[in-house]
Design a protein around this motif. Structure first.
Motif, PDB file in Angstrom:
ATOM      1  N   PRO A   1       0.822  -1.216   0.000  1.00  0.00           N
ATOM      2  CA  PRO A   1       0.000   0.000   0.000  1.00  0.00           C
ATOM      3  C   PRO A   1       0.853   1.262   0.000  1.00  0.00           C
ATOM      4  N   ASP A   2       0.253   2.368  -0.349  1.00  0.00           N
ATOM      5  CA  ASP A   2       0.954   3.642  -0.403  1.00  0.00           C
ATOM      6  C   ASP A   2       1.066   4.174   1.017  1.00  0.00           C
ATOM      7  N   GLU A   3       2.154   3.833   1.695  1.00  0.00           N
ATOM      8  CA  GLU A   3       2.312   4.170   3.095  1.00  0.00           C
ATOM      9  C   GLU A   3       3.072   5.484   3.231  1.00  0.00           C
ATOM     10  N   ARG A   4       2.848   6.165   4.322  1.00  0.00           N
ATOM     11  CA  ARG A   4       3.518   7.436   4.562  1.00  0.00           C
ATOM     12  C   ARG A   4       4.135   7.441   5.951  1.00  0.00           C
ATOM     13  N   SER A   5       5.326   7.911   6.017  1.00  0.00           N
ATOM     14  CA  SER A   5       6.014   7.975   7.295  1.00  0.00           C
ATOM     15  C   SER A   5       5.471   9.130   8.123  1.00  0.00           C
ATOM     16  N   THR A   6       5.544   8.984   9.445  1.00  0.00           N
ATOM     17  CA  THR A   6       5.161  10.094  10.316  1.00  0.00           C
ATOM     18  C   THR A   6       6.379  10.896  10.760  1.00  0.00           C
TER      19      THR A   6
ATOM     20  N   LYS B   1      10.349   6.112  17.262  1.00  0.00           N
ATOM     21  CA  LYS B   1      10.802   7.290  16.523  1.00  0.00           C
ATOM     22  C   LYS B   1      11.885   6.986  15.492  1.00  0.00           C
ATOM     23  N   GLU B   2      12.737   6.020  15.741  1.00  0.00           N
ATOM     24  CA  GLU B   2      13.875   5.782  14.859  1.00  0.00           C
ATOM     25  C   GLU B   2      13.538   4.892  13.665  1.00  0.00           C
ATOM     26  N   TYR B   3      12.305   4.423  13.556  1.00  0.00           N
ATOM     27  CA  TYR B   3      11.956   3.552  12.431  1.00  0.00           C
ATOM     28  C   TYR B   3      11.697   4.359  11.163  1.00  0.00           C
ATOM     29  N   ASP B   4      11.906   3.698  10.012  1.00  0.00           N
ATOM     30  CA  ASP B   4      11.647   4.354   8.731  1.00  0.00           C
ATOM     31  C   ASP B   4      10.195   4.775   8.602  1.00  0.00           C
ATOM     32  N   THR B   5       9.322   3.895   9.034  1.00  0.00           N
ATOM     33  CA  THR B   5       7.894   4.141   8.891  1.00  0.00           C
ATOM     34  C   THR B   5       7.197   3.901  10.225  1.00  0.00           C
ATOM     35  N   VAL B   6       6.328   4.833  10.587  1.00  0.00           N
ATOM     36  CA  VAL B   6       5.496   4.689  11.789  1.00  0.00           C
ATOM     37  C   VAL B   6       4.068   4.950  11.370  1.00  0.00           C
ATOM     38  N   ARG B   7       3.206   3.982  11.632  1.00  0.00           N
ATOM     39  CA  ARG B   7       1.812   4.101  11.184  1.00  0.00           C
ATOM     40  C   ARG B   7       0.859   4.031  12.362  1.00  0.00           C
ATOM     41  N   TYR B   8      -0.205   4.809  12.265  1.00  0.00           N
ATOM     42  CA  TYR B   8      -1.314   4.717  13.231  1.00  0.00           C
ATOM     43  C   TYR B   8      -2.287   3.682  12.703  1.00  0.00           C
ATOM     44  N   LEU B   9      -2.547   2.642  13.467  1.00  0.00           N
ATOM     45  CA  LEU B   9      -3.297   1.488  12.968  1.00  0.00           C
ATOM     46  C   LEU B   9      -4.795   1.589  13.159  1.00  0.00           C
ATOM     47  N   ASN B  10      -5.267   2.375  14.104  1.00  0.00           N
ATOM     48  CA  ASN B  10      -6.678   2.328  14.471  1.00  0.00           C
ATOM     49  C   ASN B  10      -7.613   2.897  13.415  1.00  0.00           C
ATOM     50  N   GLY B  11      -7.151   3.811  12.591  1.00  0.00           N
ATOM     51  CA  GLY B  11      -8.072   4.494  11.696  1.00  0.00           C
ATOM     52  C   GLY B  11      -8.788   5.599  12.446  1.00  0.00           C
ATOM     53  N   ASP B  12      -9.771   6.203  11.809  1.00  0.00           N
ATOM     54  CA  ASP B  12     -10.446   7.356  12.396  1.00  0.00           C
ATOM     55  C   ASP B  12     -11.721   7.005  13.142  1.00  0.00           C
ATOM     56  N   PHE B  13     -12.236   5.783  12.973  1.00  0.00           N
ATOM     57  CA  PHE B  13     -13.531   5.474  13.558  1.00  0.00           C
ATOM     58  C   PHE B  13     -13.466   4.163  14.333  1.00  0.00           C
ATOM     59  N   ILE B  14     -13.972   4.193  15.524  1.00  0.00           N
ATOM     60  CA  ILE B  14     -13.997   3.033  16.397  1.00  0.00           C
ATOM     61  C   ILE B  14     -15.448   2.598  16.573  1.00  0.00           C
ATOM     62  N   VAL B  15     -15.755   1.345  16.318  1.00  0.00           N
ATOM     63  CA  VAL B  15     -17.113   0.831  16.472  1.00  0.00           C
ATOM     64  C   VAL B  15     -17.149  -0.019  17.729  1.00  0.00           C
ATOM     65  N   GLY B  16     -17.856   0.454  18.748  1.00  0.00           N
ATOM     66  CA  GLY B  16     -17.929  -0.293  19.989  1.00  0.00           C
ATOM     67  C   GLY B  16     -16.664  -0.122  20.818  1.00  0.00           C
TER      68      GLY B  16
ATOM     69  N   GLU C   1      -3.229   2.382  18.676  1.00  0.00           N
ATOM     70  CA  GLU C   1      -2.155   1.432  18.372  1.00  0.00           C
ATOM     71  C   GLU C   1      -1.315   1.930  17.201  1.00  0.00           C
ATOM     72  N   TRP C   2      -0.007   1.743  17.317  1.00  0.00           N
ATOM     73  CA  TRP C   2       0.947   2.201  16.315  1.00  0.00           C
ATOM     74  C   TRP C   2       1.852   1.048  15.902  1.00  0.00           C
ATOM     75  N   GLU C   3       2.441   1.194  14.731  1.00  0.00           N
ATOM     76  CA  GLU C   3       3.348   0.180  14.210  1.00  0.00           C
ATOM     77  C   GLU C   3       4.571   0.863  13.609  1.00  0.00           C
ATOM     78  N   GLY C   4       5.751   0.357  13.935  1.00  0.00           N
ATOM     79  CA  GLY C   4       6.978   0.898  13.363  1.00  0.00           C
ATOM     80  C   GLY C   4       7.795  -0.202  12.726  1.00  0.00           C
ATOM     81  N   TYR C   5       8.417   0.090  11.570  1.00  0.00           N
ATOM     82  CA  TYR C   5       9.236  -0.921  10.899  1.00  0.00           C
ATOM     83  C   TYR C   5      10.184  -0.272   9.915  1.00  0.00           C
ATOM     84  N   ASN C   6      11.199  -1.039   9.534  1.00  0.00           N
ATOM     85  CA  ASN C   6      12.131  -0.651   8.487  1.00  0.00           C
ATOM     86  C   ASN C   6      11.963  -1.614   7.317  1.00  0.00           C
ATOM     87  N   LYS C   7      12.355  -1.160   6.141  1.00  0.00           N
ATOM     88  CA  LYS C   7      12.272  -2.013   4.963  1.00  0.00           C
ATOM     89  C   LYS C   7      13.629  -2.088   4.267  1.00  0.00           C
TER      90      LYS C   7
END
Length: 480
Positions: free
Chosen positions: A223-228, A245-260, A302-308
């Motif tokens: 997917p077209d991912e964007r670093s924070t 902070k030191e990872y190439d990519t850090v993503r917010y996993l939850n999205g904008d809407f929480i159901v329940g 929830e957040w996710e960090g990784y390098n590629k």
């Protein structure tokens, strides 16, 4: 048969009828052919007997043909003790209101204008470059609307570039601009006030999110991912948990809407409790004048960090998770009942398709991300303020409501019956939204009953709505 004129209830009119309904022996005109005595009014929802049902059958004439309508209506009521009438109005987009939100959100931080007229030369040049690139890649069958949007955007940015500065302009007043930037903690945020399309003087929403238009692209793949991690020449910042902070990519996993509700972890880098987060969100809503929002969802952020590697593959064992902050969802309601989950016409497919030109109601909702800095990212849609509220209103007996609904079906079957062999299965109590007859920016949430269908290919469609306080039938044009 001529269409009967139905009164459009304002809050004041409703309260007058409440007092009339409470007087035993007095008669009220319910807008039906026969008057119904308003005796034995109900003050508590729990006093409504849900173990009874209305079993009936009537014959109506549809296009010269007699059709049978069956009614085996079970009673359904909301989980609340009492009900209320709440009059609200859309919030004007005034400089006073914007200042209130800006102060509540950014505190003492310096705030800058951030519309196209105040962006820096570098920002505007980058936007124009992006628009040119997008225009070149648009397919030949792109809609005229998209093409016009691109052209208008480029024209606006090109004009602004003629007088653009190298730095942002400090905001000294809040009347001439609807977009602002400021800092919360170490992060720059974009605060945006959106205006309604039908009336430019009122708000359709308030949003805030990290200033992330110029973030670094990590990959050209999917997917077209964007670093924070931001570094674009005029803004340098990191948006995410410190542990990633030191990872190439850090993503917010939850999205904008929480159901329940989702599990909330004890390990949260925000170093605040969930109860503290709820209080911060509540204090923020109160500070900007948003009230009567009911929490509909919650979760950790929830957040996710990784390098590629160079070939766009995850490194072995190099995907890490962290929790930073809480996500909270709210929606407008009263008496522990969320309006959008009550008598919402979007839930009645045939009703909506039968009246496609009717302006459909949009309900106020709010999503908030909260961390140690407070509310740092939020989105409030269709904000309103409460004008008046009458609590613990008295409701007509269910038997009266049923007689009114049945009479309406007999008198005007063309408004409700979609096909033969129709069966009405439920008589449901809830809240419905009705327009104010004299002010287009005001409307009320009132208790109402809905006699609902159970029929082939359609579920709960084209119901009969009856005002639970005064017994008037609620017509489609009354629904905002």
């Amino acid at each position: 048969m001529g269409k009967k004129k139905k009164a459009i209830m304002t809050l004041i009119e409703a309260l007058v009828l409440i007092s009339l309904a409470g007087c035993a022996g007095k008669k009220v005109d319910y807008g039906v052919d026969t008057e119904v005595k308003s005796q034995n009014v109900v003050s508590s929802v729990k006093d409504i007997d849900t173990n009874t049902s209305f079993n009936d059958e009537l014959t109506v004439n549809m296009g010269g043909t007699d059709e049978k309508v069956k009614i085996t209506a079970d009673i359904r009521v909301p989980e609340c003790d009492t009900m209320s009438v709440t009059e609200v109005e859309r919030i004007p987009c005034t400089k006073e209101f914007k200042e209130k939100v800006i102060k509540a959100y950014f505190g003492d931080s310096q705030v800058y204008y951030y519309d196209y007229a105040h962006m820096t030369k570098k920002e505007l040049e980058e936007i124009i470059e992006t628009l040119d690139r997008d225009n070149n890649s648009l397919s030949d069958d792109a809609s005229e609307e998209i093409l016009k949007w691109h052209d208008d955007m480029k024209t606006e940015c090109t004009k602004a570039l003629e007088t653009a500065a190298d730095v942002w302009t400090e905001a000294t007043e809040y009347d001439s601009c609807d977009d602002f930037v400021g800092k919360i903690g170490d992060t720059w945020f974009h605060l945006q006030f959106s205006r309604a399309e039908d009336d430019n003087s009122v708000l359709s929403g308030i949003q805030s999110y990290p200033l992330d238009r110029c973030v670094k692209r990590v990959s050209d793949g999917e997917p077209d991912e964007r670093s924070t991690i931001f570094d674009d020449g005029y803004v340098k910042q990191y948006y995410g948990p410190k542990s990633l902070k030191e990872y190439d990519t850090v993503r917010y996993l939850n999205g904008d809407f929480i159901v329940g509700d989702m599990p909330v972890s004890d390990v949260n880098e925000a170093n605040i409790s969930f109860d503290e987060a709820k209080k911060k969100a509540g204090d923020f809503m109160q500070a900007i004048g948003i009230e009567s929002m009911i929490k509909t969802g919650e979760s950790d952020c929830e957040w996710e960090g990784y390098n590629k590697t160079e070939d766009n593959v995850y490194k072995e064992g190099d995907v890490h998770r962290a929790i930073w902050g809480y996500a909270l969802e709210y929606s407008l309601g009263a008496d522990d009942v969320v309006y959008s989950k009550s008598l919402n016409i979007f839930d009645y497919s045939a009703y909506y398709s039968k009246f496609p030109s009717m302006g459909c109601p949009n309900y106020e909702t709010g999503s908030f991300n909260v961390n140690e800095y407070g509310v740092y990212r939020f989105d409030i849609a269709e904000p309103v303020s409460i004008v008046k509220k009458q609590q613990k209103v008295e409701l007509l007996p269910v038997s009266n409501i049923y007689k009114i609904a049945r009479n309406e079906l007999e008198s005007h079957p063309d408004k409700y019956i979609v096909e033969a062999d129709t069966q009405y299965r439920y008589l449901t109590l809830g809240y419905i939204r009705v327009k104010d007859s004299s002010d287009s920016q005001r409307f009320s949430y009132i208790p109402a009953w809905s006699l609902e269908l159970l029929q082939r290919r359609e579920v709960e469609s084209c119901p009969v709505f009856v005002n639970a306080i005064d017994g008037t039938v609620i017509e489609p044009e009354q629904i905002f």
